[in-house]
Design an enzyme around this catalytic site. Structure first.
Site, PDB file in Angstrom:
ATOM      1  N   ASN A 210       0.760  -1.419   0.100  1.00  0.00           N
ATOM      2  CA  ASN A 210       0.087   0.023  -0.069  1.00  0.00           C
ATOM      3  C   ASN A 210       0.966   1.288   0.174  1.00  0.00           C
ATOM      4  O   ASN A 210       2.230   1.072  -0.025  1.00  0.00           O
ATOM      5  CB  ASN A 210      -1.162   0.061   1.286  1.00  0.00           C
ATOM      6  CG  ASN A 210      -0.107   0.064   2.471  1.00  0.00           C
ATOM      7  OD1 ASN A 210       0.556   0.842   2.960  1.00  0.00           O
ATOM      8  ND2 ASN A 210      -0.571  -1.212   3.234  1.00  0.00           N
ATOM      9  N   ASP A 279      -4.289  -6.414   5.085  1.00  0.00           N
ATOM     10  CA  ASP A 279      -5.183  -7.004   5.650  1.00  0.00           C
ATOM     11  C   ASP A 279      -5.324  -8.543   5.121  1.00  0.00           C
ATOM     12  O   ASP A 279      -5.615  -9.283   5.939  1.00  0.00           O
ATOM     13  CB  ASP A 279      -6.687  -6.192   5.484  1.00  0.00           C
ATOM     14  CG  ASP A 279      -7.074  -5.179   6.223  1.00  0.00           C
ATOM     15  OD1 ASP A 279      -6.366  -4.926   7.096  1.00  0.00           O
ATOM     16  OD2 ASP A 279      -7.585  -4.265   5.718  1.00  0.00           O
ATOM     17  N   ASP A 306      -4.188  -9.596  12.841  1.00  0.00           N
ATOM     18  CA  ASP A 306      -4.279  -8.287  13.371  1.00  0.00           C
ATOM     19  C   ASP A 306      -3.337  -8.130  14.567  1.00  0.00           C
ATOM     20  O   ASP A 306      -3.599  -8.594  15.551  1.00  0.00           O
ATOM     21  CB  ASP A 306      -5.807  -7.969  13.922  1.00  0.00           C
ATOM     22  CG  ASP A 306      -6.068  -6.385  13.975  1.00  0.00           C
ATOM     23  OD1 ASP A 306      -4.929  -5.864  14.645  1.00  0.00           O
ATOM     24  OD2 ASP A 306      -6.901  -6.011  13.712  1.00  0.00           O
ATOM     25  N   ILE A 307      -2.173  -7.450  14.120  1.00  0.00           N
ATOM     26  CA  ILE A 307      -1.219  -7.262  15.355  1.00  0.00           C
ATOM     27  C   ILE A 307      -1.638  -6.521  16.233  1.00  0.00           C
ATOM     28  O   ILE A 307      -1.252  -6.997  17.568  1.00  0.00           O
ATOM     29  CB  ILE A 307       0.357  -6.587  14.561  1.00  0.00           C
ATOM     30  CG1 ILE A 307       0.385  -7.487  13.259  1.00  0.00           C
ATOM     31  CG2 ILE A 307       1.381  -6.478  15.483  1.00  0.00           C
ATOM     32  CD1 ILE A 307       1.388  -7.062  12.373  1.00  0.00           C
ATOM     33  N   LYS A 337     -13.390   0.970  16.285  1.00  0.00           N
ATOM     34  CA  LYS A 337     -12.040   0.074  16.400  1.00  0.00           C
ATOM     35  C   LYS A 337     -11.871   0.302  17.782  1.00  0.00           C
ATOM     36  O   LYS A 337     -11.000  -0.902  18.080  1.00  0.00           O
ATOM     37  CB  LYS A 337     -11.303   0.777  15.376  1.00  0.00           C
ATOM     38  CG  LYS A 337     -11.300   0.242  13.984  1.00  0.00           C
ATOM     39  CD  LYS A 337     -10.489   0.913  13.022  1.00  0.00           C
ATOM     40  CE  LYS A 337     -11.045   0.570  11.639  1.00  0.00           C
ATOM     41  NZ  LYS A 337     -10.387   1.128  10.781  1.00  0.00           N
TER      42      LYS A 337
HETATM   43  O1  C5P Z   1      -8.820  -2.332  11.183  1.00  0.00           O
HETATM   44  P1  C5P Z   1      -7.782  -1.394  10.780  1.00  0.00           P
HETATM   45  O2  C5P Z   1      -6.840  -2.210   9.678  1.00  0.00           O
HETATM   46  O3  C5P Z   1      -8.469  -0.317   9.976  1.00  0.00           O
HETATM   47  O4  C5P Z   1      -7.054  -0.908  11.917  1.00  0.00           O
HETATM   48  C1  C5P Z   1      -5.959  -0.008  11.965  1.00  0.00           C
HETATM   49  C2  C5P Z   1      -5.127  -0.183  13.170  1.00  0.00           C
HETATM   50  O5  C5P Z   1      -5.055  -1.465  13.185  1.00  0.00           O
HETATM   51  C3  C5P Z   1      -3.843   0.169  12.773  1.00  0.00           C
HETATM   52  O6  C5P Z   1      -3.332   0.889  14.004  1.00  0.00           O
HETATM   53  C4  C5P Z   1      -3.019  -0.736  12.446  1.00  0.00           C
HETATM   54  O7  C5P Z   1      -1.557  -0.511  12.510  1.00  0.00           O
HETATM   55  C5  C5P Z   1      -3.502  -1.890  13.129  1.00  0.00           C
HETATM   56  N1  C5P Z   1      -3.411  -3.188  12.260  1.00  0.00           N
HETATM   57  C6  C5P Z   1      -2.597  -4.202  12.756  1.00  0.00           C
HETATM   58  N2  C5P Z   1      -2.663  -5.410  12.123  1.00  0.00           N
HETATM   59  C7  C5P Z   1      -3.410  -5.463  11.000  1.00  0.00           C
HETATM   60  C8  C5P Z   1      -4.398  -4.461  10.647  1.00  0.00           C
HETATM   61  C9  C5P Z   1      -4.592  -3.295  11.144  1.00  0.00           C
HETATM   62  O8  C5P Z   1      -1.925  -3.864  13.653  1.00  0.00           O
HETATM   63  N3  C5P Z   1      -3.400  -6.589  10.539  1.00  0.00           N
END
Ligand code: C5P
Length: 400
Positions: A210, A279, A306-307, A337
């Site tokens: 991205n 994602d 999702d980290i 969120k």
């Molecule tokens: O759900 P979304 O991707 O919009 O959430 C954004 C937040 O979650 C950001 O802080 C991003 O760094 C974190 N994130 C993450 N791991 C993922 C997706 C998002 O840590 N796989």
């Protein structure tokens, strides 16, 4: 007044008319309890005698790179190790250019290159020289490397011109020095920040990624470091110079980022997820480059971990901060969120606005936490980062 009690400050003086003011600066620093040793460039000695600084500091003044009488000719290493802060005032245009390029052809440059501690420079030069693109780029490079740039001041110059380029007055430089040694809000705390995009491999030469530049995360790392924190920066592939004195853990994919994060997460007090993590990733990475045979190609994708959510569900866990990059319903999506990922605070920004968000130097944020909210208006990411770290530190200290 003993705000600098027992601080070892190496005062570097380069060739400029403002060098005479450094005698007063030396006196002010000593009055506040600092131990001062002075290194002068040969150019500085044309403007003021080393004897002046020897009398003021009570120490021999160092000038010669090849001093046969020095300890094993190792003065530069000894001096670099000794100092808690290397303050170069005045810093001439020529000196800043050499410092930015890593030159070491006089003792002061050599000490600066050998120094692991903070360097602060007080630029002093003609206003045209200061505003020239070359000087501006050199200062920007030094700033990116963690060198503190104090000044310059604006006003009438020794050459008769008016504009920016005067060295800050000794009283102001002495105040900056005192502020530098004051413990920051996050002193003793460990902060981890994720930054940049991730790359999800399709085959040996292609990937999904991205537009994240990593600028926001890198500025946050710098601001957290300046607040006294021990910072770990977990970074995806970016074209940025990491801030100095920050532990850098590199990664490519989301899974690698998760592994790097988890390897030291138990040591962290605060976790800030500013990375734009992909994602989804291709279900399988092809061993060989995929050939263009058919008219269409379908790549099955699987969800990435999702980290942020993983870290927020640990027990015990650090104070967790997320980002929400949105193109619609900013506040509503951010609040969802905050709740769903069990965060302590979320910073939300529009990414369909050309002036802020991904891959630009500026940003504007709505910072939301359970029970409160603060808007940070449109400004450079470096300033937004300082303000966001300040809010995070205050919230963290309240709930700690
Ligand atoms: O759900 P979304 O991707 O919009 O959430 C954004 C937040 O979650 C950001 O802080 C991003 O760094 C974190 N994130 C993450 N791991 C993922 C997706 C998002 O840590 N796989």
């Amino acid at each position: 007044m003993s705000e600098l009690l027992n601080k070892n400050i190496l005062l570097g003086i380069t060739g400029g008319i403002a060098a005479y003011k450094s005698a007063e600066l030396c006196r002010l620093l000593i009055r506040q309890g600092a131990h001062i040793k002075v290194v002068m460039t040969p150019g500085a000695c044309e403007f003021i005698q080393p004897l002046t600084f020897q009398a003021l500091s009570g120490h021999q003044v160092y000038v010669d790179l090849f001093d046969a009488g020095a300890n094993n000719a190792m003065d530069h290493i000894e001096l670099a190790r000794w100092s808690d802060l290397l303050l170069i005032a005045p810093a001439s245009a020529d000196f800043l250019a050499k410092l930015s390029q890593g030159y070491a052809d006089n003792l002061l440059l050599t000490v600066a290159l050998a120094s692991q501690n903070t360097i602060a420079v007080a630029p002093a030069m003609n206003q045209q020289m200061y505003q020239d693109q070359a000087t501006q780029q050199n200062l920007q490079l030094l700033n990116q490397r963690g060198v503190l740039i104090w000044g310059p001041d604006e006003g009438e110059q020794a050459c008769g011109e008016i504009g920016p380029g005067r060295m800050l007055e000794p009283e102001v430089l002495s105040r900056h020095t005192v502020d530098f040694f004051k413990p920051g809000q996050l002193t003793g705390k460990h902060v981890m920040i994720t930054a940049g995009p991730t790359r999800e491999a399709i085959d040996p030469v292609r990937f999904i990624s991205n537009r994240s530049s990593g600028k926001m995360g890198y500025e946050l790392a710098r601001a957290a470091r300046d607040s006294g924190a021990t910072v770990t920066l977990v970074s995806g592939p970016v074209c940025l110079q990491p801030p100095s004195q920050v532990n850098l853990l590199k990664c490519q994919s989301a899974e690698e980022m998760l592994n790097q994060v988890m390897s030291v997460i138990t040591e962290q007090d605060i976790f800030i997820a500013s990375a734009a993590v992909a994602d989804y990733r291709p279900h399988q990475i092809a061993d060989q480059k995929i050939k263009k045979t058919d008219e269409t190609l379908t790549l099955p994708l699987v969800k990435n971990p999702d980290i942020l959510s993983t870290v927020a569900h640990l027990y015990p866990r650090p104070f967790c901060v997320g980002f929400a990059a949105e193109t619609t319903d900013l506040e509503l999506n951010a609040r969802n969120k905050l709740e769903n990922k069990k965060l302590d605070l979320i910073a939300a920004n529009w990414v369909n606005d050309e002036k802020s968000g991904f891959d630009v130097d500026d940003n504007a944020l709505s910072v939301i936490w359970p029970g409160g909210m603060q808007e940070l208006p449109h400004q450079p990411k470096s300033l937004i980062a300082e303000q966001l770290i300040d809010i995070i530190a205050k919230r963290f200290l309240l709930v700690e």
